[in-house]
Enzyme design. Structure first.
Site, PDB file in Angstrom:
ATOM      1  N   ASP A 151       0.830  -1.210   0.000  1.00 19.27           N
ATOM      2  CA  ASP A 151       0.000   0.000   0.000  1.00 19.27           C
ATOM      3  C   ASP A 151       0.865   1.259   0.000  1.00 19.27           C
ATOM      4  O   ASP A 151       0.563   2.239  -0.686  1.00 19.27           O
ATOM      5  CB  ASP A 151      -0.924   0.009   1.218  1.00 19.27           C
ATOM      6  CG  ASP A 151      -1.920  -1.133   1.198  1.00 19.27           C
ATOM      7  OD1 ASP A 151      -2.292  -1.571   0.092  1.00 19.27           O
ATOM      8  OD2 ASP A 151      -2.327  -1.591   2.278  1.00 19.27           O
ATOM      9  N   SER A 179       8.792   1.595   5.481  1.00 20.23           N
ATOM     10  CA  SER A 179       7.606   1.085   6.187  1.00 20.23           C
ATOM     11  C   SER A 179       7.829  -0.307   6.775  1.00 20.23           C
ATOM     12  O   SER A 179       7.292  -0.615   7.841  1.00 20.23           O
ATOM     13  CB  SER A 179       6.379   1.079   5.264  1.00 20.23           C
ATOM     14  OG  SER A 179       6.388  -0.032   4.398  1.00 20.23           O
TER      15      SER A 179
END
Length: 306
Positions: A253, A283
């Protein structure tokens, strides 16, 4: 003036627990570090794009519960236009039950809740927002009928359509023909094309199936190996960054949000992919979904020192 990205997709409250490994049928495990975090592919991609510098409007549905209201407020604080987040009465906000193994891999089970109400009727109410966008980014955690209508509206108005086909499911040729850029991982590419993606050669075969359906640009994410890109008759693998991963929950994402953000800033395809890869690399070094998504400044600094 910043270009506008409209994200259509899901919102989930993520119930996350760390486990030594994934359970086998009939097995009970004791987990650790249980937490509730904000997630959903649509929400993750909207937050990633906003944090990384995009002007974002989000079309989605939440339940008539306190977690939905809290999440909507959190998105507004990220700078996201929440005008098109609809509250569904007598329904719960979507939920995801996520196990994170010691290997840093994750396993996810979804309860759709309000996400199942993101129908053609809801999309029709946001038609003007889609039509005035520069790009529409979607996933597949909400009803296909809404995704298809949004793609039709975008195509009719010259808006670029990017589809992250996750979770993977068979899609109609009509929908695929409306997509400009598709971003599956290896598993999703195999489900959609019937070609097992194991290396660059098989990725080329899978990409040709997508191209035959009318999709101009195919980007297959290969995890740590990088991203396979096929467009304008040329293909290549753009290698990723080497980092110590601890939780891959929102990596895909974050990549999608970062890639589209850079593309809207008129960056080249390769530069946009590198920007998305850098954001995703950061991330995976942090726990959680939206809590792991880096800022624009963090990402630019990472690229500077990479």
């Amino acid at each position: 003036m910043r270009k506008t990205l409209t994200v259509l997709g899901s919102i989930n409250a993520d119930h996350v627990i760390s486990v030594p490994y994934f359970t086998k049928p009939g097995e009970t495990l004791t987990g650790q570090n249980y937490q509730i975090a904000y997630g959903g592919k649509g929400a993750n991609q909207a937050v990633a794009a906003a944090r990384l510098g995009a002007k974002v409007a989000f079309i989605s549905c939440i339940g008539s519960d306190s977690i939905g209201k809290t999440m909507k407020n959190a998105f507004a604080q990220e700078g996201i236009d929440t005008t098109h987040i609809n509250t569904v009465s007598q329904e719960m906000t979507g939920m995801a039950f996520i196990q994170v193994a010691k290997s840093s891999e994750n396993s996810i089970v979804l309860a759709s809740g309000a996400n199942s109400h993101l129908s053609e009727m809801v999309v029709r109410q946001s038609e003007a927002q889609i039509a005035q966008s520069d790009c529409l980014l979607m996933q597949l955690e909400t009803p296909l009928s809404g995704v298809e209508l949004a793609a039709q509206i975008a195509k009719k108005n010259g808006v670029k359509v990017v589809l992250n086909p996750a979770p993977a499911q068979i899609l109609s040729d009509e929908l695929l023909s409306l997509i400009d850029i598709i971003t599956p991982n290896e598993t999703e590419a195999e489900i959609l094309t019937g070609v097992e993606v194991a290396d660059e050669q098989s990725a080329v075969k899978a990409a040709s199936v997508f191209h035959d359906k009318g999709i101009e640009t195919v980007m297959i994410t290969l995890g740590a190996k990088g991203v396979f890109v096929s467009r304008k008759g040329k293909s290549r693998i753009i290698k990723g960054f080497c980092v110590q991963a601890i939780d891959t929950t929102a990596a895909g994402d974050t990549f999608n949000g970062g890639f589209v953000t850079a593309l809207l800033e008129e960056k080249s395809f390769d530069e946009a992919i590198r920007f998305g890869q850098a954001a995703a690399a950061i991330s995976v070094t942090k726990k959680g979904a939206q809590s792991s998504i880096p800022t624009r400044q963090e990402t630019l600094e990472f690229l500077e020192h990479a």
